[in-house]
Write a protein that holds these residues in place. Structure first.
Motif, PDB file in Angstrom:
ATOM      1  N   ASP A 237       7.801 -60.004  28.927  1.00 10.75           N
ATOM      2  CA  ASP A 237       7.616 -60.553  27.575  1.00 10.75           C
ATOM      3  C   ASP A 237       6.761 -61.821  27.621  1.00 10.75           C
ATOM      4  OD1 ASP A 237       9.144 -58.520  26.531  1.00 10.75           O
ATOM      5  OD2 ASP A 237      10.985 -59.709  26.422  1.00 10.75           O
ATOM      6  N   LEU A 238       6.974 -62.653  28.628  1.00 11.70           N
ATOM      7  CA  LEU A 238       6.216 -63.894  28.747  1.00 11.70           C
ATOM      8  C   LEU A 238       4.730 -63.612  28.934  1.00 11.70           C
ATOM      9  CD1 LEU A 238       7.190 -67.007  30.784  1.00 11.70           C
ATOM     10  CD2 LEU A 238       4.922 -66.033  31.084  1.00 11.70           C
ATOM     11  N   VAL A 239       4.397 -62.690  29.847  1.00 10.42           N
ATOM     12  CA  VAL A 239       2.998 -62.405  30.154  1.00 10.42           C
ATOM     13  C   VAL A 239       2.305 -61.741  28.966  1.00 10.42           C
ATOM     14  CG1 VAL A 239       1.447 -61.073  31.632  1.00 10.42           C
ATOM     15  CG2 VAL A 239       3.381 -62.292  32.638  1.00 10.42           C
ATOM     16  N   VAL A 240       2.945 -60.755  28.357  1.00  9.78           N
ATOM     17  CA  VAL A 240       2.347 -60.074  27.206  1.00  9.78           C
ATOM     18  C   VAL A 240       2.166 -61.047  26.045  1.00  9.78           C
ATOM     19  CG1 VAL A 240       2.696 -58.272  25.473  1.00  9.78           C
ATOM     20  CG2 VAL A 240       3.183 -57.801  27.879  1.00  9.78           C
ATOM     21  N   GLY A 241       3.174 -61.876  25.816  1.00  8.16           N
ATOM     22  CA  GLY A 241       3.080 -62.856  24.737  1.00  8.16           C
ATOM     23  C   GLY A 241       1.971 -63.860  24.960  1.00  8.16           C
ATOM     24  N   LEU A 242       1.823 -64.329  26.206  1.00 13.16           N
ATOM     25  CA  LEU A 242       0.760 -65.277  26.544  1.00 13.16           C
ATOM     26  C   LEU A 242      -0.613 -64.657  26.314  1.00 13.16           C
ATOM     27  CD1 LEU A 242      -0.160 -67.971  27.909  1.00 13.16           C
ATOM     28  CD2 LEU A 242       0.003 -66.761  30.106  1.00 13.16           C
ATOM     29  N   THR A 243      -0.772 -63.411  26.735  1.00 14.34           N
ATOM     30  CA  THR A 243      -2.059 -62.736  26.592  1.00 14.34           C
ATOM     31  C   THR A 243      -2.442 -62.576  25.123  1.00 14.34           C
ATOM     32  OG1 THR A 243      -1.578 -61.502  28.623  1.00 14.34           O
ATOM     33  CG2 THR A 243      -3.346 -60.676  27.233  1.00 14.34           C
ATOM     34  N   ARG A 244      -1.490 -62.157  24.318  1.00 13.51           N
ATOM     35  CA  ARG A 244      -1.770 -61.923  22.903  1.00 13.51           C
ATOM     36  C   ARG A 244      -1.986 -63.242  22.154  1.00 13.51           C
ATOM     37  NH1 ARG A 244       2.959 -57.315  22.125  1.00 13.51           N
ATOM     38  NH2 ARG A 244       1.805 -55.595  23.118  1.00 13.51           N
ATOM     39  N   ARG A 245      -1.196 -64.235  22.503  1.00 13.32           N
ATOM     40  CA  ARG A 245      -1.270 -65.517  21.789  1.00 13.32           C
ATOM     41  C   ARG A 245      -2.597 -66.226  22.036  1.00 13.32           C
ATOM     42  NH1 ARG A 245       3.060 -67.125  23.611  1.00 13.32           N
ATOM     43  NH2 ARG A 245       2.371 -68.489  25.307  1.00 13.32           N
ATOM     44  N   GLU A 246      -3.094 -66.171  23.287  1.00 13.50           N
ATOM     45  CA  GLU A 246      -4.315 -66.892  23.642  1.00 13.50           C
ATOM     46  C   GLU A 246      -5.525 -65.972  23.791  1.00 13.50           C
ATOM     47  OE1 GLU A 246      -3.816 -69.734  26.746  1.00 13.50           O
ATOM     48  OE2 GLU A 246      -1.783 -70.291  26.110  1.00 13.50           O
ATOM     49  N   ASP A 247      -5.346 -64.681  23.524  1.00 17.80           N
ATOM     50  CA  ASP A 247      -6.442 -63.709  23.570  1.00 17.80           C
ATOM     51  C   ASP A 247      -7.191 -63.798  24.904  1.00 17.80           C
ATOM     52  OD1 ASP A 247      -8.042 -61.649  22.624  1.00 17.80           O
ATOM     53  OD2 ASP A 247      -9.477 -63.008  21.690  1.00 17.80           O
ATOM     54  N   LEU A 248      -6.449 -63.645  26.003  1.00 15.42           N
ATOM     55  CA  LEU A 248      -7.008 -63.835  27.339  1.00 15.42           C
ATOM     56  C   LEU A 248      -7.596 -62.551  27.902  1.00 15.42           C
ATOM     57  CD1 LEU A 248      -4.091 -65.915  28.927  1.00 15.42           C
ATOM     58  CD2 LEU A 248      -6.204 -66.795  27.914  1.00 15.42           C
ATOM     59  N   THR A 249      -8.664 -62.704  28.687  1.00 12.21           N
ATOM     60  CA  THR A 249      -9.139 -61.593  29.504  1.00 12.21           C
ATOM     61  C   THR A 249      -8.223 -61.469  30.719  1.00 12.21           C
ATOM     62  OG1 THR A 249     -10.573 -62.970  30.886  1.00 12.21           O
ATOM     63  CG2 THR A 249     -11.513 -62.101  28.823  1.00 12.21           C
ATOM     64  N   ILE A 250      -8.368 -60.392  31.472  1.00 15.89           N
ATOM     65  CA  ILE A 250      -7.561 -60.224  32.676  1.00 15.89           C
ATOM     66  C   ILE A 250      -7.839 -61.355  33.660  1.00 15.89           C
ATOM     67  CG2 ILE A 250      -7.186 -58.773  34.707  1.00 15.89           C
ATOM     68  CD1 ILE A 250      -7.577 -56.340  32.949  1.00 15.89           C
ATOM     69  N   ARG A 251      -9.110 -61.738  33.842  1.00 17.14           N
ATOM     70  CA  ARG A 251      -9.449 -62.813  34.765  1.00 17.14           C
ATOM     71  C   ARG A 251      -8.791 -64.136  34.336  1.00 17.14           C
ATOM     72  NH1 ARG A 251     -13.636 -62.979  38.267  1.00 17.14           N
ATOM     73  NH2 ARG A 251     -14.818 -61.394  37.098  1.00 17.14           N
ATOM     74  N   GLN A 252      -8.843 -64.443  33.058  1.00 16.78           N
ATOM     75  CA  GLN A 252      -8.222 -65.671  32.555  1.00 16.78           C
ATOM     76  C   GLN A 252      -6.705 -65.634  32.731  1.00 16.78           C
ATOM     77  OE1 GLN A 252      -9.847 -65.345  28.591  1.00 16.78           O
ATOM     78  NE2 GLN A 252     -11.361 -66.966  28.949  1.00 16.78           N
ATOM     79  N   LEU A 253      -6.131 -64.464  32.540  1.00 15.92           N
ATOM     80  CA  LEU A 253      -4.699 -64.314  32.731  1.00 15.92           C
ATOM     81  C   LEU A 253      -4.310 -64.538  34.190  1.00 15.92           C
ATOM     82  CD1 LEU A 253      -1.946 -63.626  31.537  1.00 15.92           C
ATOM     83  CD2 LEU A 253      -2.475 -61.203  31.875  1.00 15.92           C
ATOM     84  N   LEU A 254      -5.116 -64.020  35.107  1.00 16.80           N
ATOM     85  CA  LEU A 254      -4.841 -64.226  36.526  1.00 16.80           C
ATOM     86  C   LEU A 254      -4.838 -65.711  36.878  1.00 16.80           C
ATOM     87  CD1 LEU A 254      -6.926 -61.397  38.272  1.00 16.80           C
ATOM     88  CD2 LEU A 254      -4.515 -61.385  37.632  1.00 16.80           C
TER      89      LEU A 254
END
Length: 345
Positions: A237-254
């Motif tokens: 939930d934390l990772v999915v929420g972070l990605t959606r909230r900040e509209d991150l690419t995979i590289r930015q998420l890493l």
């Protein structure tokens, strides 16, 4: 007073720490490495050191330095090299039995003079299930049902004998990257992130999401991973929420996850880090922090030498231990001995 726990990984919490010039992956395989870390934490008057653990070798060992010792064995040895510091080990309720863990932790507690603690996990990984001859891992609900019963059988019946709500301590994780100036701290963070190996991060991200993301473009969006997992649900939930909230690419998420796998990463001066910890503590968000040094041993040395004195000056952290047991560090009452023979009236 604030509580501080040193969350210890072999080379530090940043996934590229083993590649950084300040670390020595070979030394992380030695007992002396952990003796030095434990003594540094004790010099800083920290409550405890904590060793994470899993019951499987991760599949991405090619891109990291893996030198995790079995924590109860290591902490039992460290008990002889320290006096005050608490000794907390991770152990799974899914792949252990209550008697075995009760015996092991009781042994560590007696040998250390009352300094043992248990980090309870349910082991969400598929590889962990396979290591115990299971074709698939137990469901999330089954693991947590077992964990609840397991705990009641082991540390007592919590509702009847356990701590009161005001005795329960909340210590979220924070990975502080320190510099003499904010610019220097951010440069250190960028230096660590430049050492990231994407293949490692992708495998780790795939485990967090319980979904293989290794074949997708790094500079593209995260694919649809659904809304449920039988694995680690809070981290999912934390990772999915972070990605959606900040509209991150995979590289930015890493990059976001490299320093603390979803825990707070904060780059700044010692005063700025102390400000951050004080805000969490005084705001009622935490009773203290799990300190996750980005590199070891240097990251913990910096925290103890630079941040702890600042917290002490503010009257937020102890200058001396009040006792020698982990229970005393946390200000918890000693439970009544139910086997004590009562004096005749």
């Amino acid at each position: 007073m604030m509580h501080l726990n040193a969350f210890v990984m072999p080379n530090g919490h940043h996934e590229a720490a083993w590649r950084h010039p300040s670390t020595d992956p070979h030394r992380a395989r030695t007992f002396q490495h952990y003796v030095d870390i434990a003594r540094t934490a004790e010099r800083g008057r920290l409550d405890s050191i904590f060793l994470a653990d899993g019951v499987a070798l991760r599949g991405n060992v090619k891109h990291n330095s893996h030198s995790h010792f079995e924590p109860l064995t290591l902490l039992s040895a460290l008990a002889a090299s320290t006096v005050h510091i608490g000794l907390i080990a991770t152990a799974s309720t899914t792949y252990n039995e209550p008697y075995h863990l009760a015996r092991k932790f009781a042994s560590l507690d007696h040998l250390s003079g009352g300094r043992a603690g248990w980090n309870i996990v349910t082991s969400a990984g598929i590889d962990e299930a396979r290591n115990f001859t299971l074709a698939k891992r137990p469901s999330h609900d089954a693991r947590y049902d077992r964990a609840e019963e397991f705990v009641e059988v082991v540390k007592g019946r919590l509702a009847k004998y356990g701590p009161t709500p005001d005795e329960i301590k909340i210590l979220p994780g924070i990975s502080p990257i320190l510099g003499r100036t904010e610019a220097e701290a951010r440069a250190r963070e960028a230096e660590l992130n430049a050492l990231i190996i994407p293949d490692y991060g992708l495998r780790q991200l795939s485990e967090m999401l319980d979904h293989d993301v290794t074949g997708y473009p790094l500079d593209g969006p995260l694919p649809d991973v659904g809304s449920f997992t039988e694995g680690g649900q809070s981290r999912f939930d934390l990772v999915v929420g972070l990605t959606r909230r900040e509209d991150l690419t995979i590289r930015q998420l890493l990059e976001q996850l490299a320093g603390g796998r979803g825990h707070r990463v904060f780059a700044g001066t010692p005063v700025q880090v102390a400000d951050e910890l004080e805000a969490w503590f005084r705001g009622g968000a935490a009773d203290g922090l799990n300190v996750m040094p980005p590199t070891l041993p240097g990251g913990l040395d910096d925290f103890v030498d630079l941040v702890v004195p600042e917290l002490q000056r503010r009257g937020l952290f102890r200058t001396e231990y009040a006792g020698t047991t982990l229970r005393e560090h946390y200000g918890l009452a000693r439970p009544v001995n139910r086997n004590r023979v009562k004096e005749p009236a």
